[in-house]
Motif scaffolding. Sequence first.
Motif, PDB file in Angstrom:
ATOM      1  N   THR A   8       9.807 -11.417  -9.878  1.00  0.00           N
ATOM      2  CA  THR A   8       8.545 -10.822 -10.267  1.00  0.00           C
ATOM      3  C   THR A   8       8.761  -9.350 -10.588  1.00  0.00           C
ATOM      4  O   THR A   8       9.693  -8.722 -10.070  1.00  0.00           O
ATOM      5  N   ALA A   9       7.905  -8.777 -11.415  1.00  0.00           N
ATOM      6  CA  ALA A   9       8.109  -7.388 -11.819  1.00  0.00           C
ATOM      7  C   ALA A   9       6.804  -6.767 -12.296  1.00  0.00           C
ATOM      8  O   ALA A   9       5.959  -7.441 -12.895  1.00  0.00           O
ATOM      9  N   TRP A  10       6.648  -5.464 -12.026  1.00  0.00           N
ATOM     10  CA  TRP A  10       5.632  -4.676 -12.702  1.00  0.00           C
ATOM     11  C   TRP A  10       6.192  -4.264 -14.053  1.00  0.00           C
ATOM     12  O   TRP A  10       7.379  -3.921 -14.156  1.00  0.00           O
ATOM     13  N   GLN A  11       5.378  -4.310 -15.103  1.00  0.00           N
ATOM     14  CA  GLN A  11       5.849  -3.979 -16.441  1.00  0.00           C
ATOM     15  C   GLN A  11       4.929  -2.988 -17.128  1.00  0.00           C
ATOM     16  O   GLN A  11       3.703  -2.984 -16.913  1.00  0.00           O
ATOM     17  N   THR A  12       5.540  -2.151 -17.966  1.00  0.00           N
ATOM     18  CA  THR A  12       4.754  -1.255 -18.803  1.00  0.00           C
ATOM     19  C   THR A  12       4.169  -2.047 -19.973  1.00  0.00           C
ATOM     20  O   THR A  12       4.523  -3.207 -20.202  1.00  0.00           O
ATOM     21  N   SER A  13       3.275  -1.413 -20.694  1.00  0.00           N
ATOM     22  CA  SER A  13       2.841  -1.988 -21.962  1.00  0.00           C
ATOM     23  C   SER A  13       3.969  -1.834 -22.976  1.00  0.00           C
ATOM     24  O   SER A  13       4.985  -1.180 -22.708  1.00  0.00           O
ATOM     25  N   ASP A  27       0.811  -1.219   0.000  1.00  0.00           N
ATOM     26  CA  ASP A  27       0.000   0.000   0.000  1.00  0.00           C
ATOM     27  C   ASP A  27       0.846   1.272   0.000  1.00  0.00           C
ATOM     28  O   ASP A  27       0.293   2.376  -0.008  1.00  0.00           O
ATOM     29  N   GLN A  28       2.168   1.122  -0.022  1.00  0.00           N
ATOM     30  CA  GLN A  28       3.047   2.285  -0.043  1.00  0.00           C
ATOM     31  C   GLN A  28       3.559   2.620  -1.438  1.00  0.00           C
ATOM     32  O   GLN A  28       4.326   3.573  -1.594  1.00  0.00           O
ATOM     33  N   VAL A  29       3.166   1.864  -2.434  1.00  0.00           N
ATOM     34  CA  VAL A  29       3.592   2.148  -3.806  1.00  0.00           C
ATOM     35  C   VAL A  29       2.382   2.074  -4.734  1.00  0.00           C
ATOM     36  O   VAL A  29       1.465   1.287  -4.521  1.00  0.00           O
ATOM     37  N   ARG A  30       2.384   2.897  -5.747  1.00  0.00           N
ATOM     38  CA  ARG A  30       1.378   2.811  -6.797  1.00  0.00           C
ATOM     39  C   ARG A  30       1.937   3.426  -8.073  1.00  0.00           C
ATOM     40  O   ARG A  30       2.926   4.170  -8.043  1.00  0.00           O
ATOM     41  N   ILE A  31       1.297   3.129  -9.191  1.00  0.00           N
ATOM     42  CA  ILE A  31       1.752   3.607 -10.488  1.00  0.00           C
ATOM     43  C   ILE A  31       1.086   4.938 -10.807  1.00  0.00           C
ATOM     44  O   ILE A  31      -0.120   5.108 -10.628  1.00  0.00           O
ATOM     45  N   SER A  51       4.577  11.689 -21.597  1.00  0.00           N
ATOM     46  CA  SER A  51       5.966  12.047 -21.294  1.00  0.00           C
ATOM     47  C   SER A  51       6.658  11.034 -20.411  1.00  0.00           C
ATOM     48  O   SER A  51       7.879  11.054 -20.275  1.00  0.00           O
ATOM     49  N   GLY A  52       5.906  10.130 -19.795  1.00  0.00           N
ATOM     50  CA  GLY A  52       6.521   9.131 -18.950  1.00  0.00           C
ATOM     51  C   GLY A  52       5.506   8.463 -18.043  1.00  0.00           C
ATOM     52  O   GLY A  52       4.304   8.710 -18.130  1.00  0.00           O
ATOM     53  N   MET A  53       6.008   7.592 -17.176  1.00  0.00           N
ATOM     54  CA  MET A  53       5.204   6.942 -16.146  1.00  0.00           C
ATOM     55  C   MET A  53       6.008   6.932 -14.858  1.00  0.00           C
ATOM     56  O   MET A  53       7.246   6.926 -14.889  1.00  0.00           O
ATOM     57  N   GLY A  54       5.287   6.938 -13.723  1.00  0.00           N
ATOM     58  CA  GLY A  54       5.988   7.019 -12.457  1.00  0.00           C
ATOM     59  C   GLY A  54       5.582   5.944 -11.475  1.00  0.00           C
ATOM     60  O   GLY A  54       4.531   5.308 -11.611  1.00  0.00           O
ATOM     61  N   ILE A  55       6.428   5.747 -10.480  1.00  0.00           N
ATOM     62  CA  ILE A  55       6.132   4.863  -9.351  1.00  0.00           C
ATOM     63  C   ILE A  55       6.185   5.728  -8.097  1.00  0.00           C
ATOM     64  O   ILE A  55       7.250   6.228  -7.719  1.00  0.00           O
ATOM     65  N   SER A  79      -4.621   0.819 -17.475  1.00  0.00           N
ATOM     66  CA  SER A  79      -4.368  -0.626 -17.550  1.00  0.00           C
ATOM     67  C   SER A  79      -2.986  -0.983 -17.020  1.00  0.00           C
ATOM     68  O   SER A  79      -2.739  -2.132 -16.636  1.00  0.00           O
ATOM     69  N   GLU A  80      -2.082  -0.024 -16.987  1.00  0.00           N
ATOM     70  CA  GLU A  80      -0.708  -0.286 -16.536  1.00  0.00           C
ATOM     71  C   GLU A  80      -0.517   0.003 -15.050  1.00  0.00           C
ATOM     72  O   GLU A  80       0.615  -0.067 -14.559  1.00  0.00           O
ATOM     73  N   THR A  81      -1.586   0.333 -14.350  1.00  0.00           N
ATOM     74  CA  THR A  81      -1.457   0.634 -12.922  1.00  0.00           C
ATOM     75  C   THR A  81      -1.581  -0.597 -12.049  1.00  0.00           C
ATOM     76  O   THR A  81      -1.489  -0.497 -10.823  1.00  0.00           O
ATOM     77  N   LYS A  82      -1.763  -1.756 -12.655  1.00  0.00           N
ATOM     78  CA  LYS A  82      -1.901  -2.997 -11.893  1.00  0.00           C
ATOM     79  C   LYS A  82      -0.530  -3.561 -11.523  1.00  0.00           C
ATOM     80  O   LYS A  82       0.473  -3.241 -12.148  1.00  0.00           O
ATOM     81  N   ASP A  83      -0.520  -4.422 -10.532  1.00  0.00           N
ATOM     82  CA  ASP A  83       0.663  -5.204 -10.127  1.00  0.00           C
ATOM     83  C   ASP A  83       1.774  -4.366  -9.496  1.00  0.00           C
ATOM     84  O   ASP A  83       2.927  -4.813  -9.431  1.00  0.00           O
ATOM     85  N   ALA A  84       1.466  -3.167  -9.014  1.00  0.00           N
ATOM     86  CA  ALA A  84       2.507  -2.354  -8.381  1.00  0.00           C
ATOM     87  C   ALA A  84       3.111  -3.053  -7.165  1.00  0.00           C
ATOM     88  O   ALA A  84       4.274  -2.829  -6.822  1.00  0.00           O
ATOM     89  N   GLU A  85       2.330  -3.926  -6.513  1.00  0.00           N
ATOM     90  CA  GLU A  85       2.832  -4.602  -5.307  1.00  0.00           C
ATOM     91  C   GLU A  85       4.034  -5.495  -5.592  1.00  0.00           C
ATOM     92  O   GLU A  85       4.817  -5.822  -4.692  1.00  0.00           O
ATOM     93  N   LEU A  86       4.206  -5.884  -6.861  1.00  0.00           N
ATOM     94  CA  LEU A  86       5.345  -6.737  -7.212  1.00  0.00           C
ATOM     95  C   LEU A  86       6.674  -5.996  -7.073  1.00  0.00           C
ATOM     96  O   LEU A  86       7.732  -6.621  -7.001  1.00  0.00           O
ATOM     97  N   ILE A  87       6.606  -4.683  -7.020  1.00  0.00           N
ATOM     98  CA  ILE A  87       7.818  -3.871  -6.916  1.00  0.00           C
ATOM     99  C   ILE A  87       8.433  -3.973  -5.525  1.00  0.00           C
ATOM    100  O   ILE A  87       9.622  -3.736  -5.351  1.00  0.00           O
ATOM    101  N   VAL A  88       7.642  -4.336  -4.534  1.00  0.00           N
ATOM    102  CA  VAL A  88       8.149  -4.383  -3.153  1.00  0.00           C
ATOM    103  C   VAL A  88       7.885  -5.736  -2.501  1.00  0.00           C
ATOM    104  O   VAL A  88       7.827  -5.831  -1.273  1.00  0.00           O
TER     105      VAL A  88
END
Length: 499
Positions: free
Chosen positions: A375-380, A348-352, A393-397, A360-369
Amino acid sequence: MTQVGEGPRAAEPAAGARGGLSVGDVLAERYRLEEHINNDSAGRQVWRGVDVVLRRPVALVLRRPGGSSAEEMLSAAVTASRVVHPNLIGVYDAIDEGTQAYVVREWIEGVALRDLVADEGPFDAERTTTVLHAVADAVAALHTSGMAHGNVHPGTVLVANDGRVVLADARVDSHTSAEADVRSLGALAYFMLTGHWPAEAGRSALPDGRRDGTGALVAPRNVRAGVPTYLDDLVMDLLDGKLALPTSQVLAGELARLDTGERLLLGGNGTLRFADDATPEVTTKATTPKLLIAGGVAVALVVAGLVFAIRALNSGGDDPLAQASASPSPQVTTSPVARAHALNLRADQVRIVDPKGDRSETKDAELIVDGNPKTAWQTSRYYNRSNFGNSKSGMGILIKLDQPSLVSSVKVQLTVPGASAELRYGNADQPANSAGDRTIVDTYKRLGEPIGKDSGTTMVFPTDTSVPYRYLMVWITDLPLETANKYRIGVQEIVVEVQ
C-alpha cells in the motif's frame, strides 16, 4: 581447484567414466586436454586445456551425449558470449559433436567461492559486499542484454588469484528467470556470511540455511556474531518470497555505493555515509585484490535502496522536551551510539504537508506507516518532474514523534526510483491547513544533504545522533516519470530508527 558446478566436488572418476577422454586428447583439432579438474552435479566434466592455435589456457566444460541433451548448455554459452563484462567468464567456443558437446571458455587461476568459504570460513561484511557487488554487476549486465543466468551459486562464482571475481557457466532451463537470479544473489550473500545455502533460492548439495523450530530461515546474525543489522536485513529481504524484488540493476547500483573503498565513513548507527558532499554516481567496476585480504575492520553496512523489511519495536514515554528553535542546523556526525531500533509509528503521527495544493493529496497518509509495502500514499500526476509542474516547490510528510528522541536514520520506501528529497526538522507542529503547512515549510531546517534521483527506491537519511528530534519532515522536490509526460511518486513506508 574447482572451475565449475554447484554442490560438492564429485569423486575423481575413473578413466572409463570420462567417456574415454584422457590427457593429451585434442578436441576440434584445436583444444588439447591437459588435466581433468572435476565433475559437477549436473554431470558435466571440467578440463583444463590449451588452445594450440592461440597458445592460451582454456577451460572445457563437456557434456555427454551432445545433441538435444546439451542444447541448454550450448544455448546459454552462445548467448553469454555476446556479453562482455569484467566479472563474467569469457566464452570462446561452443561445439556439438553429437556424441559429446563442450563449451570452451576462459581459464581462471583461482578457486570457486564454495571452496574458498569451506577452507577459510564465512566472510566478514566488507568482503561479502565486495564479492556480491561483483556478481550483481555481472548479473545486471546479462539482464540488460535480455538474458538470465540461471546458475548463480557458490560453485559458479570463481575468485581469481589476483582478486578478480568471475561468474561462470550460465544455464537455461524452465526455472531460469531474472527474479530467480536476484533471489540467488541474496542466497549467495547468506552463504558467504554463514557457510549455508538457503533452499529459498533452489535446492543444492550445499547444506541448507539454518532453520528455527517452525522451519523458518534463521537470519545470518543469529547464526554467527558480527553480522551488521543492515546487511542482515538485505539478505533476508532478498530471500523473502513475500517481498517484491529489486531489479539486478538497482541492486548492483546500491552495492556500488557501498563498495567504494576510502570514500565511505561509518555513521553514528553503523550506517554508511559518503565522505564528500557530491552524490556518487552508480557505477559498475571489476573488483580489486582487496577481496582476498582477510581481516581488518568490518564495516557496518546499510544498503540504501534495498532495506524493505520493517523492524517494528514499540517506544514509549511522554516527557516532552521542546528543541530550541535557535539551534543551528545539525550536521551528520560519526559518533558511536547504541544499536538502533525502529519505532512503531501510528497513523496519527504522520500527515501530508501541502502548502500550495487543494488538500486533495493529503489523504491516505496512514498507508505510509501501516507496515504493508503493497500500500502507498501517492501524489497526483504532474506534467513536470521538478517543482510539481511549477505549481509548488514540493510536498512533505511530517513525522511527529511522541517525545524528543535520538534518531539514527529515517528510511523512506518509494514505489519507483527517480525521486529527489531532503530531510528537515523543526520544533513544533502547525495546524493541518495551507497556512500551517506554509509555516512548517518556511521554518523547518534541512538536515544533512538532499538525496538525488539516483538513490533507488529506498532513501536513507542519516541524522546527527547527538541531537534529539521530535518533528521531522521528508520534503519531496522532484518526481519520477510515471507515463508519457506524467510525473508521480508513491511512498510505501517510512521507518524511523532511534537509539
